[in-house]
Scaffold this motif. Structure first.
Motif, PDB file in Angstrom:
ATOM      1  N   GLU A 112       1.359  -9.980   9.942  1.00 51.11           N
ATOM      2  CA  GLU A 112       2.661  -9.313   9.828  1.00 51.11           C
ATOM      3  C   GLU A 112       2.529  -8.028   9.025  1.00 51.11           C
ATOM      4  O   GLU A 112       1.978  -8.031   7.928  1.00 51.11           O
ATOM      5  N   LEU A 113       3.053  -6.975   9.597  1.00 55.77           N
ATOM      6  CA  LEU A 113       2.856  -5.639   9.049  1.00 55.77           C
ATOM      7  C   LEU A 113       4.187  -4.894   9.070  1.00 55.77           C
ATOM      8  O   LEU A 113       4.892  -4.920  10.076  1.00 55.77           O
ATOM      9  N   THR A 114       4.516  -4.270   7.938  1.00 53.86           N
ATOM     10  CA  THR A 114       5.746  -3.466   7.890  1.00 53.86           C
ATOM     11  C   THR A 114       5.435  -2.041   7.457  1.00 53.86           C
ATOM     12  O   THR A 114       4.663  -1.833   6.517  1.00 53.86           O
ATOM     13  N   PHE A 115       6.049  -1.082   8.124  1.00 52.91           N
ATOM     14  CA  PHE A 115       6.073   0.295   7.640  1.00 52.91           C
ATOM     15  C   PHE A 115       7.454   0.519   7.032  1.00 52.91           C
ATOM     16  O   PHE A 115       8.467   0.340   7.724  1.00 52.91           O
ATOM     17  N   GLU A 116       7.482   0.886   5.763  1.00 53.24           N
ATOM     18  CA  GLU A 116       8.750   1.252   5.127  1.00 53.24           C
ATOM     19  C   GLU A 116       8.861   2.770   5.195  1.00 53.24           C
ATOM     20  O   GLU A 116       8.100   3.475   4.533  1.00 53.24           O
ATOM     21  N   THR A 117       9.796   3.259   5.969  1.00 51.22           N
ATOM     22  CA  THR A 117       9.817   4.682   6.280  1.00 51.22           C
ATOM     23  C   THR A 117      11.229   5.250   6.155  1.00 51.22           C
ATOM     24  O   THR A 117      12.214   4.499   6.241  1.00 51.22           O
ATOM     25  N   ASN A 118      11.312   6.567   5.982  1.00 47.79           N
ATOM     26  CA  ASN A 118      12.642   7.198   5.953  1.00 47.79           C
ATOM     27  C   ASN A 118      13.124   7.567   7.362  1.00 47.79           C
ATOM     28  O   ASN A 118      14.206   8.127   7.527  1.00 47.79           O
ATOM     29  N   GLY A 119      12.301   7.276   8.361  1.00 47.54           N
ATOM     30  CA  GLY A 119      12.773   7.401   9.752  1.00 47.54           C
ATOM     31  C   GLY A 119      12.834   8.813  10.279  1.00 47.54           C
ATOM     32  O   GLY A 119      13.643   9.111  11.163  1.00 47.54           O
ATOM     33  N   THR A 120      11.975   9.684   9.771  1.00 50.29           N
ATOM     34  CA  THR A 120      12.001  11.073  10.248  1.00 50.29           C
ATOM     35  C   THR A 120      10.716  11.484  10.969  1.00 50.29           C
ATOM     36  O   THR A 120      10.660  12.569  11.546  1.00 50.29           O
ATOM     37  N   GLN A 121       9.689  10.634  10.900  1.00 50.69           N
ATOM     38  CA  GLN A 121       8.381  11.050  11.408  1.00 50.69           C
ATOM     39  C   GLN A 121       8.043  10.316  12.705  1.00 50.69           C
ATOM     40  O   GLN A 121       7.989   9.080  12.736  1.00 50.69           O
ATOM     41  N   SER A 122       7.766  11.094  13.749  1.00 53.02           N
ATOM     42  CA  SER A 122       7.337  10.483  15.014  1.00 53.02           C
ATOM     43  C   SER A 122       5.982   9.817  14.843  1.00 53.02           C
ATOM     44  O   SER A 122       5.204  10.207  13.966  1.00 53.02           O
ATOM     45  N   LEU A 123       5.711   8.865  15.703  1.00 52.65           N
ATOM     46  CA  LEU A 123       4.405   8.200  15.658  1.00 52.65           C
ATOM     47  C   LEU A 123       3.369   9.066  16.378  1.00 52.65           C
ATOM     48  O   LEU A 123       3.634   9.557  17.484  1.00 52.65           O
ATOM     49  N   LEU A 130       0.879  -1.171   0.000  1.00 49.19           N
ATOM     50  CA  LEU A 130       0.000   0.000   0.000  1.00 49.19           C
ATOM     51  C   LEU A 130       0.914   1.218   0.000  1.00 49.19           C
ATOM     52  O   LEU A 130       1.581   1.502   0.992  1.00 49.19           O
ATOM     53  N   ARG A 131       0.968   1.889  -1.155  1.00 51.16           N
ATOM     54  CA  ARG A 131       1.884   3.030  -1.285  1.00 51.16           C
ATOM     55  C   ARG A 131       1.085   4.325  -1.189  1.00 51.16           C
ATOM     56  O   ARG A 131       0.283   4.636  -2.064  1.00 51.16           O
ATOM     57  N   THR A 132       1.306   5.052  -0.097  1.00 44.99           N
ATOM     58  CA  THR A 132       0.556   6.290   0.101  1.00 44.99           C
ATOM     59  C   THR A 132       1.248   7.448  -0.614  1.00 44.99           C
ATOM     60  O   THR A 132       2.433   7.371  -0.956  1.00 44.99           O
ATOM     61  N   PHE A 133       0.499   8.516  -0.810  1.00 42.72           N
ATOM     62  CA  PHE A 133       1.034   9.687  -1.509  1.00 42.72           C
ATOM     63  C   PHE A 133       1.623  10.679  -0.504  1.00 42.72           C
ATOM     64  O   PHE A 133       1.034  10.931   0.545  1.00 42.72           O
ATOM     65  N   GLY A 134       2.770  11.266  -0.874  1.00 44.24           N
ATOM     66  CA  GLY A 134       3.368  12.334  -0.064  1.00 44.24           C
ATOM     67  C   GLY A 134       4.697  11.923   0.525  1.00 44.24           C
ATOM     68  O   GLY A 134       4.861  10.788   0.972  1.00 44.24           O
ATOM     69  N   CYS A 135       5.662  12.842   0.490  1.00 47.82           N
ATOM     70  CA  CYS A 135       6.958  12.596   1.131  1.00 47.82           C
ATOM     71  C   CYS A 135       7.561  13.933   1.532  1.00 47.82           C
ATOM     72  O   CYS A 135       7.307  14.953   0.883  1.00 47.82           O
ATOM     73  N   ASN A 136       8.348  13.921   2.592  1.00 48.95           N
ATOM     74  CA  ASN A 136       9.013  15.145   3.039  1.00 48.95           C
ATOM     75  C   ASN A 136      10.370  15.332   2.362  1.00 48.95           C
ATOM     76  O   ASN A 136      11.036  16.335   2.592  1.00 48.95           O
ATOM     77  N   PHE A 137      10.812  14.339   1.548  1.00 46.44           N
ATOM     78  CA  PHE A 137      12.093  14.450   0.849  1.00 46.44           C
ATOM     79  C   PHE A 137      11.890  14.388  -0.663  1.00 46.44           C
ATOM     80  O   PHE A 137      10.782  14.108  -1.147  1.00 46.44           O
TER      81      PHE A 137
END
Ligand code: SF4
Length: 280
Positions: free
Chosen positions: A140-151, A27-34
């Motif tokens: 099983e669930l994975t978030f693929e993230t750039n590691g900049t956003q707090s939960l 599931l690829r959501t729209f939007g990125c901070n980079f």
């Protein structure tokens, strides 16, 4: 009911990281901070490849050209392509997921929420999505993230309960911190506090995209910063290259770098298997 802006929703094999080879719904959501326009470019230069695509010529996400430099998911955040990513209600997303699962229900498949940056704007929507009756079988669930956003606290609270309610449940944060090879700045990209926070909620690992020894040294510096904050997870190196020509240039060298450091190697199986086409 919550809505999510969805760039892509597809069923494939996970090509990277911990779940490499596992049948997965993406599931690829729209939007990125980079923007990550530095990938595949000489040091200090930024790719113009996606900028040169005439957005007015495309009405279907799958018809967009693949790029060999910059972010290979450019259409999942570039505002010029935003109309190719519909806003969908979570009910309709779940219906589509059920339709694409081979047995029309969850069995051994895993769900990857990716982007763009999936933790940028849709966190409360995931609570709605994952609470759906038909998502109960997901283990099983994975978030693929750039590691900049707090939960967001709502998502954090929900994920903590999600795992407890499943005997085999597992949440993963596959974090790909952006080094200077991406064109992003260290101070924006390396956020030890955020990674530490993820590691308190789920299995969290770091996956660095690298091409040279210099990138690997920078990855080590970042790992030290994360470790200093208390992060104890695994580290992967993954070759730069969204197209086979670039990937083939550095995959073996990156595997050898990972061995030298005692880190893990992540392939990008979607490149040799499916040529990194949209929907793979
Ligand atoms: S963080 Fe990921 S999706 Fe966002 S621009 Fe960089 S590579 Fe692309």
């Amino acid at each position: 009911m919550a809505k999510l802006k969805i760039a892509e929703l597809f069923y494939s094999i996970q090509g990277e990281g911990r779940y490499m080879g596992v049948p997965s719904v993406f599931l690829r959501t729209f939007g990125c901070n980079f923007k990550c326009a530095g990938f595949g470019m000489p040091k200090g230069e930024l790719s113009q490849e996606a900028n040169n695509i005439d957005a007015t010529k495309y009405t279907d996400y799958k018809m967009l050209p693949l790029v060999s430099t910059g972010c290979d998911s450019y259409a999942s955040w570039d505002p010029r392509f935003k109309d190719l990513s519909p806003m969908l209600e979570t009910d309709s997303i779940v219906d589509s997921i059920m339709d694409m699962l081979p047995n029309k229900r969850w069995s051994d498949e895993h769900l990857v929420i990716t982007g763009g940056e999936p933790l940028l704007g849709w966190q409360r929507g995931y609570v709605d999505l994952l609470s759906h009756e038909n998502m109960k079988g997901l283990q099983e669930l994975t978030f693929e993230t750039n590691g900049t956003q707090s939960l967001h606290q709502d998502l954090r609270f929900f994920l903590n309960k999600w795992c407890v309610s499943r005997s085999m449940g597992s949440i993963t944060f596959s974090v790909s911190p952006k080094l200077s090879i991406s064109g992003e700045k260290w101070e924006d990209a390396i956020c030890p506090e955020v990674i530490y926070e993820y590691s308190q909620v789920g299995h969290t690992y770091l996956k660095f995209v690298v091409a040279t020894n210099e990138d690997m040294e920078e990855a080590e510096e970042a790992v030290n910063a994360y470790r200093k904050r208390g992060f104890r997870g695994n580290v992967y190196l993954m070759p730069c290259g969204g197209v086979e020509r670039v990937y083939n240039l550095n995959n073996r060298a990156v595997a050898e770098m990972a061995m030298r450091k005692g880190w893990r190697y992540s392939d990008r199986l979607q490149v040799p298997l499916f040529k990194n086409e949209w929907g793979t």
